[in-house]
Enzyme design. Structure first.
Site, PDB file in Angstrom:
ATOM      1  N   SER A  37       0.959  -1.114  -0.010  1.00 24.10           N
ATOM      2  CA  SER A  37       0.163  -0.032  -0.060  1.00 24.10           C
ATOM      3  C   SER A  37       0.993   1.195  -0.021  1.00 24.10           C
ATOM      4  O   SER A  37       1.487   1.389  -0.987  1.00 24.10           O
ATOM      5  CB  SER A  37      -0.999   0.012   1.111  1.00 24.10           C
ATOM      6  N   ASP A 102      -9.934  -4.768  -4.951  1.00 23.53           N
ATOM      7  CA  ASP A 102      -9.335  -3.605  -4.169  1.00 23.53           C
ATOM      8  C   ASP A 102     -10.109  -2.505  -4.277  1.00 23.53           C
ATOM      9  O   ASP A 102     -10.358  -1.991  -5.326  1.00 23.53           O
ATOM     10  CB  ASP A 102      -7.981  -3.378  -4.366  1.00 23.53           C
ATOM     11  N   HIS A 133      -7.906  -4.918  -0.895  1.00 20.80           N
ATOM     12  CA  HIS A 133      -6.890  -4.275  -0.176  1.00 20.80           C
ATOM     13  C   HIS A 133      -5.979  -5.070   0.550  1.00 20.80           C
ATOM     14  O   HIS A 133      -4.846  -4.997   0.795  1.00 20.80           O
ATOM     15  CB  HIS A 133      -7.080  -2.820   0.148  1.00 20.80           C
TER      16      HIS A 133
END
Length: 160
Positions: A37, A102, A133
């Site tokens: 991320s 996601d 995610h």
């Protein structure tokens, strides 16, 4: 303070510590950067800067901070973590992992990052069909699949 520049200082400090105290004979090729991320930003930054790093894995990473909010380039001057630009300069093997469901960082970010990797550095991506995610490794079957994908990536690095 959580500023973009501070994340770069942090990853450089960790990298230097690993190089000095962890990696046998200070071999940078034995260091694999892994950014998940927001962590993809500093990892991509360092991979573009350190030409001898052993590899880079981007997990649910984004093209750039602003592009998570809008595809418009009107605010490009305010953008942070320009991963889509930096990934083009890496000289190490790159694997991209992204969940196709996601909702935080759209799947198209993973695809664009993979597409931007220099051809000689591309490794097979892992597009995780039924994950988003933060849940890519949830459950026994997914963690086993994750380990196998990482093993395949690591095997592709060779022994040099």
């Amino acid at each position: 303070v959580p500023l973009e520049e501070n994340t770069y200082k942090d990853i450089e400090a960790v990298y230097q510590y690993v190089l000095d105290h962890v990696v046998l004979n200070g071999r940078e090729r034995n260091i694999i950067l892994y950014g998940q991320s927001v962590g993809g930003g500093p990892s991509c930054y360092l991979a573009a800067k350190k030409k001898d790093v052993g590899g880079l894995i981007l997990h649910s990473a984004f093209m750039s901070g602003m592009r998570v909010l809008t595809p418009s380039r009107a605010l490009a001057c305010l953008d942070i973590f320009p991963n889509i630009t930096r990934i083009q300069s890496v000289q190490c093997p790159v694997m991209v992992i992204h969940g196709m469901l996601d909702e935080e960082v759209g799947f198209e970010h993973g695809v664009a990052l993979h597409d931007a990797v220099p051809e000689n550095c591309k490794r097979n991506p892992w597009w995780v069909r039924d994950r988003g995610h933060n849940d890519i490794t949830d459950g026994r079957q997914k963690i086993l699949e994750y380990i196998q994908k990482l093993k395949t990536y690591m095997d592709s690095l060779g022994d040099d």
